[in-house]
Design a protein around this motif. Structure first.
Motif, PDB file in Angstrom:
ATOM      1  N   GLY A  23      10.595  -4.594  -0.793  1.00 15.13           N
ATOM      2  CA  GLY A  23      11.643  -5.597  -0.871  1.00 15.13           C
ATOM      3  C   GLY A  23      12.114  -6.122   0.463  1.00 15.13           C
ATOM      4  O   GLY A  23      12.613  -7.245   0.541  1.00 15.13           O
ATOM      5  N   GLY A  24      11.918  -5.329   1.536  1.00 16.65           N
ATOM      6  CA  GLY A  24      12.492  -5.781   2.801  1.00 16.65           C
ATOM      7  C   GLY A  24      11.699  -5.568   4.058  1.00 16.65           C
ATOM      8  O   GLY A  24      12.014  -6.136   5.094  1.00 16.65           O
ATOM      9  N   PHE A  25      10.640  -4.757   4.012  1.00 15.32           N
ATOM     10  CA  PHE A  25       9.980  -4.370   5.255  1.00 15.32           C
ATOM     11  C   PHE A  25       8.463  -4.523   5.226  1.00 15.32           C
ATOM     12  O   PHE A  25       7.741  -3.772   5.872  1.00 15.32           O
ATOM     13  N   GLY A  26       7.945  -5.466   4.455  1.00 22.05           N
ATOM     14  CA  GLY A  26       6.526  -5.757   4.481  1.00 22.05           C
ATOM     15  C   GLY A  26       5.653  -4.834   3.652  1.00 22.05           C
ATOM     16  O   GLY A  26       4.441  -4.993   3.620  1.00 22.05           O
ATOM     17  N   GLY A  27       6.250  -3.857   2.997  1.00 22.22           N
ATOM     18  CA  GLY A  27       5.482  -2.990   2.105  1.00 22.22           C
ATOM     19  C   GLY A  27       4.674  -1.902   2.779  1.00 22.22           C
ATOM     20  O   GLY A  27       3.899  -1.205   2.120  1.00 22.22           O
ATOM     21  N   GLY A  28       4.859  -1.719   4.097  1.00 23.55           N
ATOM     22  CA  GLY A  28       4.054  -0.729   4.808  1.00 23.55           C
ATOM     23  C   GLY A  28       4.209   0.689   4.311  1.00 23.55           C
ATOM     24  O   GLY A  28       3.272   1.484   4.337  1.00 23.55           O
ATOM     25  N   LEU A  29       5.419   1.016   3.828  1.00 23.72           N
ATOM     26  CA  LEU A  29       5.659   2.380   3.367  1.00 23.72           C
ATOM     27  C   LEU A  29       5.124   2.638   1.963  1.00 23.72           C
ATOM     28  O   LEU A  29       5.300   3.716   1.415  1.00 23.72           O
ATOM     29  N   GLY A  30       4.447   1.636   1.387  1.00 21.16           N
ATOM     30  CA  GLY A  30       3.810   1.845   0.092  1.00 21.16           C
ATOM     31  C   GLY A  30       2.796   2.965   0.136  1.00 21.16           C
ATOM     32  O   GLY A  30       2.457   3.562  -0.885  1.00 21.16           O
ATOM     33  N   VAL A  31       2.362   3.277   1.336  1.00 18.82           N
ATOM     34  CA  VAL A  31       1.352   4.311   1.517  1.00 18.82           C
ATOM     35  C   VAL A  31       1.881   5.712   1.219  1.00 18.82           C
ATOM     36  O   VAL A  31       1.101   6.639   0.973  1.00 18.82           O
ATOM     37  N   VAL A  32       3.208   5.903   1.218  1.00 20.10           N
ATOM     38  CA  VAL A  32       3.738   7.262   1.053  1.00 20.10           C
ATOM     39  C   VAL A  32       3.726   7.725  -0.402  1.00 20.10           C
ATOM     40  O   VAL A  32       3.798   8.917  -0.674  1.00 20.10           O
ATOM     41  N   ALA A  33       3.621   6.786  -1.343  1.00 20.57           N
ATOM     42  CA  ALA A  33       3.777   7.145  -2.753  1.00 20.57           C
ATOM     43  C   ALA A  33       2.727   8.130  -3.235  1.00 20.57           C
ATOM     44  O   ALA A  33       3.058   9.174  -3.811  1.00 20.57           O
ATOM     45  N   VAL A  34       1.462   7.803  -3.027  1.00 20.92           N
ATOM     46  CA  VAL A  34       0.397   8.671  -3.529  1.00 20.92           C
ATOM     47  C   VAL A  34       0.444  10.057  -2.888  1.00 20.92           C
ATOM     48  O   VAL A  34       0.355  11.070  -3.601  1.00 20.92           O
ATOM     49  N   PRO A  35       0.600  10.166  -1.543  1.00 17.73           N
ATOM     50  CA  PRO A  35       0.699  11.507  -0.955  1.00 17.73           C
ATOM     51  C   PRO A  35       1.842  12.346  -1.523  1.00 17.73           C
ATOM     52  O   PRO A  35       1.689  13.550  -1.740  1.00 17.73           O
ATOM     53  N   ILE A  36       3.013  11.701  -1.757  1.00 18.71           N
ATOM     54  CA  ILE A  36       4.139  12.452  -2.317  1.00 18.71           C
ATOM     55  C   ILE A  36       3.840  12.904  -3.738  1.00 18.71           C
ATOM     56  O   ILE A  36       4.088  14.053  -4.119  1.00 18.71           O
ATOM     57  N   HIS A 146      -3.727   2.988  -2.274  1.00 16.94           N
ATOM     58  CA  HIS A 146      -2.588   2.088  -2.041  1.00 16.94           C
ATOM     59  C   HIS A 146      -2.128   2.191  -0.597  1.00 16.94           C
ATOM     60  O   HIS A 146      -0.927   2.207  -0.306  1.00 16.94           O
ATOM     61  N   ALA A 147      -3.096   2.286   0.316  1.00 15.09           N
ATOM     62  CA  ALA A 147      -2.797   2.447   1.743  1.00 15.09           C
ATOM     63  C   ALA A 147      -3.204   1.207   2.527  1.00 15.09           C
ATOM     64  O   ALA A 147      -3.690   1.300   3.655  1.00 15.09           O
ATOM     65  N   GLY A 148      -3.003   0.038   1.933  1.00 14.08           N
ATOM     66  CA  GLY A 148      -3.396  -1.196   2.604  1.00 14.08           C
ATOM     67  C   GLY A 148      -2.379  -1.716   3.597  1.00 14.08           C
ATOM     68  O   GLY A 148      -2.671  -2.646   4.349  1.00 14.08           O
ATOM     69  N   GLY A 149      -1.191  -1.115   3.625  1.00 14.84           N
ATOM     70  CA  GLY A 149      -0.128  -1.594   4.505  1.00 14.84           C
ATOM     71  C   GLY A 149      -0.438  -1.537   5.989  1.00 14.84           C
ATOM     72  O   GLY A 149      -0.350  -2.559   6.690  1.00 14.84           O
ATOM     73  N   PRO A 150      -0.818  -0.367   6.529  1.00 19.03           N
ATOM     74  CA  PRO A 150      -1.067  -0.290   7.970  1.00 19.03           C
ATOM     75  C   PRO A 150      -2.128  -1.259   8.486  1.00 19.03           C
ATOM     76  O   PRO A 150      -1.881  -1.943   9.486  1.00 19.03           O
ATOM     77  N   PRO A 151      -3.314  -1.371   7.857  1.00 24.36           N
ATOM     78  CA  PRO A 151      -4.314  -2.298   8.412  1.00 24.36           C
ATOM     79  C   PRO A 151      -3.840  -3.743   8.501  1.00 24.36           C
ATOM     80  O   PRO A 151      -4.072  -4.409   9.515  1.00 24.36           O
ATOM     81  N   SER A 170       3.315 -11.084   3.560  1.00 24.71           N
ATOM     82  CA  SER A 170       2.917  -9.733   3.158  1.00 24.71           C
ATOM     83  C   SER A 170       3.055  -9.543   1.655  1.00 24.71           C
ATOM     84  O   SER A 170       2.168  -8.990   0.997  1.00 24.71           O
ATOM     85  N   VAL A 171       4.170 -10.019   1.101  1.00 21.28           N
ATOM     86  CA  VAL A 171       4.410  -9.893  -0.342  1.00 21.28           C
ATOM     87  C   VAL A 171       3.344 -10.638  -1.133  1.00 21.28           C
ATOM     88  O   VAL A 171       2.788 -10.117  -2.106  1.00 21.28           O
ATOM     89  N   LEU A 172       3.040 -11.874  -0.728  1.00 19.78           N
ATOM     90  CA  LEU A 172       2.025 -12.658  -1.433  1.00 19.78           C
ATOM     91  C   LEU A 172       0.656 -11.987  -1.348  1.00 19.78           C
ATOM     92  O   LEU A 172      -0.087 -11.946  -2.334  1.00 19.78           O
ATOM     93  N   PHE A 173       0.336 -11.444  -0.187  1.00 15.16           N
ATOM     94  CA  PHE A 173      -0.947 -10.766   0.010  1.00 15.16           C
ATOM     95  C   PHE A 173      -1.081  -9.563  -0.917  1.00 15.16           C
ATOM     96  O   PHE A 173      -2.072  -9.425  -1.644  1.00 15.16           O
ATOM     97  N   PHE A 174      -0.066  -8.702  -0.935  1.00 17.68           N
ATOM     98  CA  PHE A 174      -0.167  -7.489  -1.748  1.00 17.68           C
ATOM     99  C   PHE A 174       0.006  -7.759  -3.237  1.00 17.68           C
ATOM    100  O   PHE A 174      -0.556  -7.035  -4.061  1.00 17.68           O
TER     101      PHE A 174
END
Length: 249
Positions: A23-36, A146-151, A170-174
């Motif tokens: 919602g606010g930071f480009g979705g980069g932290l989307g990567v944490v979901a699967v590991p958690i 779901h780790a596409g944020g960092p690249p 970023s939102v449109l891309f993801f």
């Protein structure tokens, strides 16, 4: 569905963090979901449960940042991202997700440290070659975990876009690649009714997270936004590197 308390103890904060990021930071932290979630369930199952949630989050964020994206930039990214998804689909039974996490994690840490040390402080112009390279990597790693944020962040941050243009692009891309991923996930049997029902139980948390992210985005300065974006990228890199290293020990 998964009614075990421990699963929801992991899932609720994971979905909340990802929602705020989307919602606010480009979705980069989307990567944490699967590991958690892998602390409670199998990684492949975790990715399958998260995908419908990510798709709903994307729609909410897309509405909030409607037409705030850079259309030409998006057009340069999406073809190679589709190629990355295709490669991930074809190699689904062969890739080593932990090795990929380690590689992306080390790159994320190095990229952030380089920025903080001002080794590459100048603004970069858009490049078709860099766009194709990083978006293809993003499409592949997004499919895997779901780790596409960092690249994609490696490419977008040095462009120094206005914060809402950065977020909107970023939102449109993801949104695009996550909905494309539904096709191979379906044919690979990852979108079972049990998985989808479990995803639906977590949607209220997803809504809360995304709206919190949108509110934070509107209230912060551009300087603070990008400071947090780099910080989140660094933390994501640490998490991915830790996951990759511990998997091989």
């Amino acid at each position: 569905m998964f009614f075990e308390p421990f699963f929801y103890m992991m899932a609720i904060p994971a979905v909340l963090i990802v929602g705020i990021s989307k919602g606010g930071f480009g979705g980069g932290l989307g990567v944490v979901a699967v590991p958690i979630l892998t602390l409670a369930i199998d990684p492949v199952l975790a990715a399958a449960i998260m995908l419908p949630i990510l798709c709903i989050m994307d729609l909410i964020a897309l509405k909030a940042f409607w037409k705030k994206w850079d259309g030409e930039l998006f057009k340069s990214l999406i073809p190679s991202a589709i190629t990355g998804i295709l490669v991930g689909t074809l190699s689904f039974h062969y890739f080593n997700a932990d090795a990929i996490k380690l590689m992306i994690g080390v790159l994320a840490i190095g990229f952030t440290i380089q920025h903080w040390l001002k080794l590459s402080a100048s603004k970069k112009e858009p490049s078709k070659i860099r766009a194709a390279f990083w978006s293809s990597i993003s499409g592949f790693t997004s499919f895997v975990a779901h780790a596409g944020g960092p690249p994609i962040t490696f490419y977008l941050l040095p462009l120094k876009l206005e914060k809402s243009i950065y977020q909107g692009t970023s939102v449109l891309f993801f949104t695009s690649i996550n909905y494309l991923k539904l096709i191979p996930y379906f044919f690979l049997g990852q979108l079972s009714m049990t998985n989808v029902k479990t995803s639906l139980t977590l949607l209220p948390v997803a809504f809360i997270g995304v709206y919190l992210g949108i509110i934070l985005h509107k209230r912060m300065s551009q300087e603070l936004f990008f400071k947090l974006a780099y910080l989140f990228l660094f933390l994501t890199g640490l998490k991915l590197t830790w996951d990759g290293v511990t998997a091989f020990l």
